[in-house]
Scaffold this motif. Structure first.
Motif, PDB file in Angstrom:
ATOM      1  N   GLN A  46       0.158  13.403  -5.973  1.00  0.00           N
ATOM      2  CA  GLN A  46       0.810  12.770  -4.823  1.00  0.00           C
ATOM      3  C   GLN A  46       0.694  11.251  -4.894  1.00  0.00           C
ATOM      4  O   GLN A  46       1.664  10.531  -4.651  1.00  0.00           O
ATOM      5  CB  GLN A  46       0.201  13.281  -3.507  1.00  0.00           C
ATOM      6  N   LEU A  47      -0.484  10.749  -5.247  1.00  0.00           N
ATOM      7  CA  LEU A  47      -0.673   9.304  -5.370  1.00  0.00           C
ATOM      8  C   LEU A  47       0.256   8.713  -6.427  1.00  0.00           C
ATOM      9  O   LEU A  47       0.887   7.674  -6.212  1.00  0.00           O
ATOM     10  CB  LEU A  47      -2.135   8.989  -5.718  1.00  0.00           C
ATOM     11  N   VAL A  48       0.339   9.362  -7.569  1.00  0.00           N
ATOM     12  CA  VAL A  48       1.205   8.877  -8.654  1.00  0.00           C
ATOM     13  C   VAL A  48       2.663   8.901  -8.207  1.00  0.00           C
ATOM     14  O   VAL A  48       3.401   7.930  -8.415  1.00  0.00           O
ATOM     15  CB  VAL A  48       1.000   9.733  -9.932  1.00  0.00           C
ATOM     16  N   THR A  49       3.081   9.986  -7.587  1.00  0.00           N
ATOM     17  CA  THR A  49       4.467  10.102  -7.124  1.00  0.00           C
ATOM     18  C   THR A  49       4.802   9.010  -6.119  1.00  0.00           C
ATOM     19  O   THR A  49       5.860   8.380  -6.200  1.00  0.00           O
ATOM     20  CB  THR A  49       4.697  11.495  -6.488  1.00  0.00           C
ATOM     21  N   ASP A  50       3.901   8.779  -5.182  1.00  0.00           N
ATOM     22  CA  ASP A  50       4.132   7.743  -4.171  1.00  0.00           C
ATOM     23  C   ASP A  50       4.271   6.361  -4.787  1.00  0.00           C
ATOM     24  O   ASP A  50       5.066   5.535  -4.324  1.00  0.00           O
ATOM     25  CB  ASP A  50       2.990   7.726  -3.146  1.00  0.00           C
ATOM     26  N   LEU A  51       3.508   6.085  -5.835  1.00  0.00           N
ATOM     27  CA  LEU A  51       3.519   4.751  -6.438  1.00  0.00           C
ATOM     28  C   LEU A  51       4.646   4.539  -7.447  1.00  0.00           C
ATOM     29  O   LEU A  51       4.974   3.401  -7.772  1.00  0.00           O
ATOM     30  CB  LEU A  51       2.169   4.468  -7.098  1.00  0.00           C
ATOM     31  N   MET A  52       5.237   5.610  -7.940  1.00  0.00           N
ATOM     32  CA  MET A  52       6.278   5.459  -8.959  1.00  0.00           C
ATOM     33  C   MET A  52       7.461   4.645  -8.464  1.00  0.00           C
ATOM     34  O   MET A  52       8.075   3.905  -9.230  1.00  0.00           O
ATOM     35  CB  MET A  52       6.734   6.819  -9.482  1.00  0.00           C
ATOM     36  N   ALA A  53       7.794   4.753  -7.207  1.00  0.00           N
ATOM     37  CA  ALA A  53       8.964   4.049  -6.667  1.00  0.00           C
ATOM     38  C   ALA A  53       8.667   2.601  -6.286  1.00  0.00           C
ATOM     39  O   ALA A  53       9.577   1.845  -5.962  1.00  0.00           O
ATOM     40  CB  ALA A  53       9.486   4.804  -5.439  1.00  0.00           C
ATOM     41  N   ASP A  54       7.417   2.187  -6.355  1.00  0.00           N
ATOM     42  CA  ASP A  54       7.038   0.828  -5.960  1.00  0.00           C
ATOM     43  C   ASP A  54       7.266  -0.130  -7.135  1.00  0.00           C
ATOM     44  O   ASP A  54       6.492  -0.171  -8.075  1.00  0.00           O
ATOM     45  CB  ASP A  54       5.564   0.807  -5.535  1.00  0.00           C
ATOM     46  N   ASP A  55       8.340  -0.912  -7.041  1.00  0.00           N
ATOM     47  CA  ASP A  55       8.684  -1.838  -8.122  1.00  0.00           C
ATOM     48  C   ASP A  55       7.915  -3.155  -8.039  1.00  0.00           C
ATOM     49  O   ASP A  55       8.044  -4.006  -8.916  1.00  0.00           O
ATOM     50  CB  ASP A  55      10.186  -2.134  -8.111  1.00  0.00           C
ATOM     51  N   SER A  56       7.126  -3.331  -6.987  1.00  0.00           N
ATOM     52  CA  SER A  56       6.389  -4.591  -6.844  1.00  0.00           C
ATOM     53  C   SER A  56       5.109  -4.610  -7.680  1.00  0.00           C
ATOM     54  O   SER A  56       4.489  -5.653  -7.836  1.00  0.00           O
ATOM     55  CB  SER A  56       6.047  -4.831  -5.368  1.00  0.00           C
ATOM     56  N   LEU A  57       4.726  -3.459  -8.227  1.00  0.00           N
ATOM     57  CA  LEU A  57       3.493  -3.369  -9.019  1.00  0.00           C
ATOM     58  C   LEU A  57       3.812  -3.014 -10.470  1.00  0.00           C
ATOM     59  O   LEU A  57       4.767  -2.292 -10.744  1.00  0.00           O
ATOM     60  CB  LEU A  57       2.568  -2.281  -8.444  1.00  0.00           C
ATOM     61  N   GLY A 113       2.810  -1.162 -14.121  1.00  0.00           N
ATOM     62  CA  GLY A 113       2.290   0.169 -14.425  1.00  0.00           C
ATOM     63  C   GLY A 113       0.773   0.218 -14.366  1.00  0.00           C
ATOM     64  O   GLY A 113       0.190   1.169 -13.829  1.00  0.00           O
ATOM     65  N   LEU A 114       0.116  -0.804 -14.889  1.00  0.00           N
ATOM     66  CA  LEU A 114      -1.345  -0.858 -14.871  1.00  0.00           C
ATOM     67  C   LEU A 114      -1.864  -0.989 -13.437  1.00  0.00           C
ATOM     68  O   LEU A 114      -2.848  -0.340 -13.065  1.00  0.00           O
ATOM     69  CB  LEU A 114      -1.847  -2.021 -15.726  1.00  0.00           C
ATOM     70  N   GLU A 115      -1.185  -1.812 -12.643  1.00  0.00           N
ATOM     71  CA  GLU A 115      -1.588  -1.961 -11.239  1.00  0.00           C
ATOM     72  C   GLU A 115      -1.439  -0.643 -10.485  1.00  0.00           C
ATOM     73  O   GLU A 115      -2.294  -0.276  -9.671  1.00  0.00           O
ATOM     74  CB  GLU A 115      -0.759  -3.049 -10.559  1.00  0.00           C
ATOM     75  N   LYS A 116      -0.360   0.068 -10.769  1.00  0.00           N
ATOM     76  CA  LYS A 116      -0.152   1.372 -10.136  1.00  0.00           C
ATOM     77  C   LYS A 116      -1.252   2.353 -10.536  1.00  0.00           C
ATOM     78  O   LYS A 116      -1.793   3.074  -9.697  1.00  0.00           O
ATOM     79  CB  LYS A 116       1.210   1.949 -10.511  1.00  0.00           C
ATOM     80  N   ALA A 117      -1.577   2.378 -11.821  1.00  0.00           N
ATOM     81  CA  ALA A 117      -2.616   3.288 -12.313  1.00  0.00           C
ATOM     82  C   ALA A 117      -3.965   2.951 -11.691  1.00  0.00           C
ATOM     83  O   ALA A 117      -4.704   3.851 -11.266  1.00  0.00           O
ATOM     84  CB  ALA A 117      -2.699   3.220 -13.841  1.00  0.00           C
ATOM     85  N   ASN A 118      -4.277   1.654 -11.612  1.00  0.00           N
ATOM     86  CA  ASN A 118      -5.551   1.239 -11.014  1.00  0.00           C
ATOM     87  C   ASN A 118      -5.611   1.574  -9.529  1.00  0.00           C
ATOM     88  O   ASN A 118      -6.650   2.029  -9.025  1.00  0.00           O
ATOM     89  CB  ASN A 118      -5.787  -0.255 -11.226  1.00  0.00           C
ATOM     90  N   LEU A 119      -4.517   1.361  -8.818  1.00  0.00           N
ATOM     91  CA  LEU A 119      -4.470   1.668  -7.394  1.00  0.00           C
ATOM     92  C   LEU A 119      -4.606   3.176  -7.164  1.00  0.00           C
ATOM     93  O   LEU A 119      -5.368   3.618  -6.297  1.00  0.00           O
ATOM     94  CB  LEU A 119      -3.174   1.149  -6.768  1.00  0.00           C
ATOM     95  N   ALA A 120      -3.885   3.956  -7.951  1.00  0.00           N
ATOM     96  CA  ALA A 120      -3.980   5.415  -7.832  1.00  0.00           C
ATOM     97  C   ALA A 120      -5.408   5.887  -8.128  1.00  0.00           C
ATOM     98  O   ALA A 120      -5.947   6.742  -7.421  1.00  0.00           O
ATOM     99  CB  ALA A 120      -2.988   6.093  -8.776  1.00  0.00           C
ATOM    100  N   ALA A 121      -6.027   5.299  -9.144  1.00  0.00           N
ATOM    101  CA  ALA A 121      -7.402   5.670  -9.497  1.00  0.00           C
ATOM    102  C   ALA A 121      -8.364   5.323  -8.368  1.00  0.00           C
ATOM    103  O   ALA A 121      -9.224   6.134  -7.999  1.00  0.00           O
ATOM    104  CB  ALA A 121      -7.816   4.980 -10.790  1.00  0.00           C
ATOM    105  N   THR A 122      -8.210   4.136  -7.801  1.00  0.00           N
ATOM    106  CA  THR A 122      -9.077   3.707  -6.698  1.00  0.00           C
ATOM    107  C   THR A 122      -8.921   4.636  -5.502  1.00  0.00           C
ATOM    108  O   THR A 122      -9.909   5.077  -4.902  1.00  0.00           O
ATOM    109  CB  THR A 122      -8.749   2.256  -6.288  1.00  0.00           C
ATOM    110  N   GLN A 123      -7.688   4.939  -5.165  1.00  0.00           N
ATOM    111  CA  GLN A 123      -7.440   5.815  -4.022  1.00  0.00           C
ATOM    112  C   GLN A 123      -7.958   7.231  -4.289  1.00  0.00           C
ATOM    113  O   GLN A 123      -8.463   7.889  -3.365  1.00  0.00           O
ATOM    114  CB  GLN A 123      -5.950   5.846  -3.692  1.00  0.00           C
TER     115      GLN A 123
END
Length: 122
Positions: free
Chosen positions: A64-75, A77-87
């Motif tokens: 769910q975290l990965v899916t939610d972040l995939m559409a966020d173009d402001s971040l 790929g590494l930022e998305k992965a780090n944010l998903a990992a933190t969450q």
């Protein structure tokens, strides 16, 4: 780090240690080899079972975290992965689940690959 990589490393460690023991102790080394091989197999099995249990507990949240972040173009790929990992770590902690860093990475990576594959199949 994949389970295969972990298993290979453990086997390599056991092989080196046991080989040295075999050279030094002959018959005793053979017995040690059998013990080390059995221990390595049990360890690999336990690691696989532990990761599978972790996937059962928080795999859906990772996806769910990965899916939610995939559409966020402001971040990136590494930022998305780090944010998903933190969450994911925060989610695990609030549910009294202990999770190793490499397990977090593996879960996020596998969740990403699963989501990407599903999207491609649509």
């Amino acid at each position: 780090m994949s389970l295969k990589t972990i298993a290979d490393k453990l086997e390599a460690f056991a092989s080196g240690i046991v080989s040295a023991a075999v050279e030094e102790a002959g018959e005793l080394g053979g017995k040690l080899l059998a013990i080390a091989k059995e221990a390595a197999e049990e360890t690999v099995e336990a690691v696989a079972d532990g990761f599978e249990d972790l996937v059962d507990k928080i795999g859906e949240k990772a996806t769910q975290l990965v899916t939610d972040l995939m559409a966020d173009d402001s971040l990136s790929g590494l930022e998305k992965a780090n944010l998903a990992a933190t969450q994911l770590v925060e989610h695990a902690a609030t549910n009294s689940i202990t999770i190793a860093e490499q397990d977090v990475t593996a879960l996020i990576k596998n969740a990403y690959l699963a989501v990407k594959s599903k999207i491609a199949s649509l």
